[in-house]
Design a protein around this motif. Structure first.
Motif: not given
Length: 264
Positions: A40-50
Protein backbone atom coordinates in the motif's frame (compact mmCIF):
# COMPACT_ATOMS: atom_id res chain seq x y z
CA UNK A 1 7.53 -19.64 10.41
CA UNK A 2 11.25 -19.88 11.07
CA UNK A 3 11.54 -17.75 14.24
CA UNK A 4 8.57 -19.54 15.81
CA UNK A 5 9.99 -22.98 14.99
CA UNK A 6 13.44 -22.04 16.30
CA UNK A 7 12.00 -20.37 19.39
CA UNK A 8 9.93 -23.46 20.12
CA UNK A 9 12.98 -25.70 19.72
CA UNK A 10 14.85 -23.46 22.17
CA UNK A 11 12.02 -24.07 24.64
CA UNK A 12 12.55 -27.86 24.63
CA UNK A 13 11.72 -29.68 26.91
CA UNK A 14 9.18 -27.13 28.16
CA UNK A 15 7.19 -26.77 24.95
CA UNK A 16 3.54 -25.69 25.33
CA UNK A 17 2.05 -26.56 21.96
CA UNK A 18 -1.05 -24.39 22.05
CA UNK A 19 1.07 -21.35 22.89
CA UNK A 20 3.51 -22.21 20.12
CA UNK A 21 0.60 -22.51 17.68
CA UNK A 22 -0.84 -19.14 18.70
CA UNK A 23 2.61 -17.57 18.43
CA UNK A 24 2.75 -18.88 14.85
CA UNK A 25 -0.59 -17.20 14.10
CA UNK A 26 0.76 -13.92 15.49
CA UNK A 27 3.97 -14.15 13.46
CA UNK A 28 2.28 -15.11 10.20
CA UNK A 29 -0.44 -12.47 10.56
CA UNK A 30 2.20 -9.80 11.19
CA UNK A 31 4.15 -11.01 8.13
CA UNK A 32 1.05 -10.79 5.96
CA UNK A 33 0.17 -7.41 7.46
CA UNK A 34 3.57 -5.85 6.86
CA UNK A 35 3.55 -7.05 3.25
CA UNK A 36 0.14 -5.54 2.57
CA UNK A 37 1.21 -2.34 4.36
CA UNK A 38 4.38 -2.21 2.30
CA UNK A 39 2.42 -2.79 -0.92
CA UNK A 40 0.00 0.00 0.00
CA UNK A 41 2.60 2.57 1.09
CA UNK A 42 5.03 1.91 -1.77
CA UNK A 43 2.12 1.99 -4.22
CA UNK A 44 0.70 5.36 -3.19
CA UNK A 45 4.21 6.86 -3.11
CA UNK A 46 4.92 5.66 -6.65
CA UNK A 47 7.88 3.55 -5.54
CA UNK A 48 6.57 0.57 -7.54
CA UNK A 49 6.06 2.49 -10.79
CA UNK A 50 9.01 0.76 -12.50
CA UNK A 51 9.06 -2.48 -10.52
CA UNK A 52 11.33 -5.30 -11.73
CA UNK A 53 10.17 -7.94 -9.24
CA UNK A 54 6.77 -9.63 -8.94
CA UNK A 55 3.82 -7.32 -9.60
CA UNK A 56 2.33 -5.42 -6.66
CA UNK A 57 -1.37 -4.87 -5.97
CA UNK A 58 -1.41 -1.08 -5.68
CA UNK A 59 1.60 -0.27 -7.87
CA UNK A 60 0.31 -2.57 -10.59
CA UNK A 61 -3.19 -1.11 -10.43
CA UNK A 62 -4.74 -4.49 -9.64
CA UNK A 63 -6.51 -3.48 -6.40
CA UNK A 64 -7.73 -0.20 -4.96
CA UNK A 65 -5.30 1.21 -2.35
CA UNK A 66 -8.01 1.48 0.31
CA UNK A 67 -8.75 -2.24 0.03
CA UNK A 68 -5.07 -3.15 0.44
CA UNK A 69 -4.84 -0.89 3.48
CA UNK A 70 -7.88 -2.60 5.00
CA UNK A 71 -6.28 -5.97 4.33
CA UNK A 72 -3.16 -4.83 6.21
CA UNK A 73 -5.21 -3.66 9.20
CA UNK A 74 -7.23 -6.87 9.06
CA UNK A 75 -4.07 -8.95 9.32
CA UNK A 76 -2.85 -6.79 12.18
CA UNK A 77 -6.20 -7.35 13.92
CA UNK A 78 -5.74 -11.12 13.67
CA UNK A 79 -2.24 -10.77 15.13
CA UNK A 80 -3.57 -8.53 17.91
CA UNK A 81 -6.34 -10.96 18.87
CA UNK A 82 -3.99 -13.95 18.97
CA UNK A 83 -1.34 -11.94 20.78
CA UNK A 84 -3.84 -10.78 23.39
CA UNK A 85 -4.70 -14.41 24.16
CA UNK A 86 -1.01 -15.10 24.81
CA UNK A 87 -0.64 -11.94 26.89
CA UNK A 88 -3.57 -12.91 29.10
CA UNK A 89 -2.12 -16.39 29.58
CA UNK A 90 1.49 -15.29 30.15
CA UNK A 91 2.06 -11.59 30.90
CA UNK A 92 0.00 -8.51 30.03
CA UNK A 93 3.10 -6.44 29.23
CA UNK A 94 3.39 -8.53 26.05
CA UNK A 95 0.60 -6.28 24.70
CA UNK A 96 3.18 -3.47 24.50
CA UNK A 97 5.52 -5.73 22.51
CA UNK A 98 2.72 -6.53 20.09
CA UNK A 99 1.88 -2.86 19.62
CA UNK A 100 5.55 -2.09 18.95
CA UNK A 101 5.58 -4.83 16.28
CA UNK A 102 2.55 -3.36 14.51
CA UNK A 103 3.83 0.21 14.68
CA UNK A 104 7.19 -0.91 13.28
CA UNK A 105 5.41 -2.87 10.54
CA UNK A 106 3.34 0.11 9.42
CA UNK A 107 6.11 2.71 9.52
CA UNK A 108 8.56 0.57 7.58
CA UNK A 109 7.30 2.24 4.42
CA UNK A 110 4.31 4.16 5.85
CA UNK A 111 3.97 7.57 7.42
CA UNK A 112 5.80 10.77 6.55
CA UNK A 113 9.28 9.46 7.31
CA UNK A 114 9.36 5.69 6.72
CA UNK A 115 12.54 4.19 8.08
CA UNK A 116 12.66 1.68 5.23
CA UNK A 117 13.37 4.65 2.96
CA UNK A 118 16.32 5.71 5.10
CA UNK A 119 18.38 2.53 5.19
CA UNK A 120 17.13 1.10 8.49
CA UNK A 121 14.99 -1.75 7.17
CA UNK A 122 17.56 -4.43 7.97
CA UNK A 123 17.73 -3.27 11.59
CA UNK A 124 13.93 -3.64 11.86
CA UNK A 125 14.02 -7.10 10.33
CA UNK A 126 16.80 -8.29 12.63
CA UNK A 127 15.07 -6.97 15.74
CA UNK A 128 11.48 -7.99 15.02
CA UNK A 129 11.78 -11.06 12.76
CA UNK A 130 14.84 -12.29 14.63
CA UNK A 131 15.13 -11.23 18.24
CA UNK A 132 11.52 -10.43 19.16
CA UNK A 133 9.85 -13.29 17.26
CA UNK A 134 12.29 -15.99 18.36
CA UNK A 135 12.79 -14.94 21.97
CA UNK A 136 9.10 -14.09 22.29
CA UNK A 137 8.11 -17.58 21.13
CA UNK A 138 10.37 -19.18 23.73
CA UNK A 139 9.19 -16.81 26.45
CA UNK A 140 5.48 -17.46 26.01
CA UNK A 141 6.20 -21.17 26.55
CA UNK A 142 8.84 -21.17 29.29
CA UNK A 143 7.92 -17.77 30.83
CA UNK A 144 11.67 -17.15 31.09
CA UNK A 145 14.13 -15.06 29.10
CA UNK A 146 16.82 -17.60 28.27
CA UNK A 147 20.30 -17.08 26.90
CA UNK A 148 19.75 -19.91 24.41
CA UNK A 149 16.69 -18.20 22.94
CA UNK A 150 18.57 -14.92 22.55
CA UNK A 151 21.53 -16.68 20.92
CA UNK A 152 19.24 -18.67 18.63
CA UNK A 153 17.51 -15.47 17.51
CA UNK A 154 20.77 -14.13 16.04
CA UNK A 155 21.10 -16.52 13.06
CA UNK A 156 17.37 -16.16 12.41
CA UNK A 157 17.61 -12.37 12.37
CA UNK A 158 20.77 -12.35 10.26
CA UNK A 159 19.22 -14.55 7.58
CA UNK A 160 16.00 -12.53 7.59
CA UNK A 161 18.13 -9.41 7.08
CA UNK A 162 19.94 -11.14 4.23
CA UNK A 163 16.54 -11.81 2.66
CA UNK A 164 15.78 -8.08 2.72
CA UNK A 165 19.22 -7.22 1.33
CA UNK A 166 18.61 -9.69 -1.52
CA UNK A 167 15.30 -7.97 -2.28
CA UNK A 168 16.81 -4.48 -2.13
CA UNK A 169 19.90 -5.48 -4.10
CA UNK A 170 17.60 -6.44 -6.98
CA UNK A 171 15.68 -3.17 -6.64
CA UNK A 172 18.61 -0.70 -6.48
CA UNK A 173 17.96 0.93 -9.89
CA UNK A 174 14.23 1.49 -9.35
CA UNK A 175 14.69 2.52 -5.70
CA UNK A 176 17.23 5.17 -6.72
CA UNK A 177 14.82 6.48 -9.30
CA UNK A 178 11.91 6.66 -6.84
CA UNK A 179 13.93 8.16 -3.98
CA UNK A 180 13.76 5.07 -1.78
CA UNK A 181 17.14 5.14 -0.04
CA UNK A 182 17.52 1.58 1.22
CA UNK A 183 20.75 0.33 2.76
CA UNK A 184 21.55 -1.35 -0.58
CA UNK A 185 21.15 1.99 -2.36
CA UNK A 186 23.44 3.65 0.18
CA UNK A 187 26.12 0.99 -0.20
CA UNK A 188 25.87 0.39 -3.94
CA UNK A 189 25.77 -2.94 -5.75
CA UNK A 190 29.18 -4.31 -4.81
CA UNK A 191 29.23 -3.46 -1.12
CA UNK A 192 25.60 -4.52 -0.71
CA UNK A 193 26.51 -7.89 -2.25
CA UNK A 194 29.34 -8.32 0.25
CA UNK A 195 26.99 -7.33 3.07
CA UNK A 196 24.65 -10.05 1.88
CA UNK A 197 27.48 -12.59 1.86
CA UNK A 198 28.53 -11.58 5.37
CA UNK A 199 25.01 -11.92 6.73
CA UNK A 200 24.50 -15.36 5.17
CA UNK A 201 27.81 -16.78 6.36
CA UNK A 202 27.47 -15.23 9.82
CA UNK A 203 23.99 -16.69 10.16
CA UNK A 204 25.17 -20.21 9.35
CA UNK A 205 28.27 -19.85 11.52
CA UNK A 206 26.44 -18.50 14.56
CA UNK A 207 23.87 -21.26 14.22
CA UNK A 208 26.63 -23.88 14.26
CA UNK A 209 28.28 -22.23 17.28
CA UNK A 210 25.20 -23.00 19.37
CA UNK A 211 26.77 -26.45 19.73
CA UNK A 212 28.06 -25.15 23.07
CA UNK A 213 24.47 -25.50 24.33
CA UNK A 214 22.89 -28.07 21.99
CA UNK A 215 25.35 -30.53 20.37
CA UNK A 216 23.31 -31.01 17.16
CA UNK A 217 23.24 -27.29 16.26
CA UNK A 218 26.06 -27.68 13.67
CA UNK A 219 23.46 -29.29 11.42
CA UNK A 220 23.10 -25.72 10.12
CA UNK A 221 26.36 -26.24 8.20
CA UNK A 222 24.44 -28.45 5.78
CA UNK A 223 22.77 -25.29 4.48
CA UNK A 224 26.11 -24.19 3.00
CA UNK A 225 25.19 -26.31 -0.02
CA UNK A 226 22.38 -23.82 -0.74
CA UNK A 227 24.42 -20.80 0.30
CA UNK A 228 27.07 -21.33 -2.39
CA UNK A 229 24.82 -20.72 -5.43
CA UNK A 230 23.15 -17.78 -3.65
CA UNK A 231 26.51 -16.17 -2.90
CA UNK A 232 27.60 -16.81 -6.48
CA UNK A 233 24.63 -14.83 -7.79
CA UNK A 234 25.07 -12.02 -5.28
CA UNK A 235 28.77 -11.51 -5.97
CA UNK A 236 28.59 -11.89 -9.75
CA UNK A 237 27.51 -9.39 -12.36
CA UNK A 238 24.51 -11.52 -13.25
CA UNK A 239 20.93 -10.33 -12.79
CA UNK A 240 19.90 -10.37 -9.14
CA UNK A 241 16.25 -11.38 -9.63
CA UNK A 242 16.83 -15.11 -8.81
CA UNK A 243 18.64 -14.20 -5.57
CA UNK A 244 15.47 -13.64 -3.55
CA UNK A 245 14.11 -17.13 -4.24
CA UNK A 246 17.49 -18.71 -3.46
CA UNK A 247 17.67 -16.80 -0.18
CA UNK A 248 14.12 -17.70 0.81
CA UNK A 249 14.87 -21.40 0.34
CA UNK A 250 18.12 -20.99 2.26
CA UNK A 251 16.29 -19.24 5.10
CA UNK A 252 13.73 -22.03 5.31
CA UNK A 253 16.32 -24.84 5.19
CA UNK A 254 18.61 -23.15 7.71
CA UNK A 255 15.62 -22.60 10.01
CA UNK A 256 14.57 -26.25 9.71
CA UNK A 257 18.10 -27.49 10.42
CA UNK A 258 18.50 -25.14 13.38
CA UNK A 259 15.13 -26.21 14.74
CA UNK A 260 16.08 -29.89 14.57
CA UNK A 261 19.53 -29.21 15.97
CA UNK A 262 18.15 -27.35 18.98
CA UNK A 263 15.32 -29.81 19.59
CA UNK A 264 17.71 -32.78 19.62
Amino acid sequence: MVPVAVGTAAAVPDVVWWRASVALVVAMALQVGVNYANDYSDGIRGADANRVGPARLVGGGAVAPALVRRAAFGAFAVAAAAGLALAVAVALWLVAVGLACMVAAWYYTGGRRPYGYSGFGEVFVFVFFGLVATVGTTFVQTEELTALAVAASVPVGLMASALLVANNLRDIPQDRESGKVTLAVRLGDRRAAWLYAGLVLASIGVGASLAVARPWAPLTLVSLSLAVPALSIALSSAAKSPLLNHTARLHLVLGALLTVGLAL
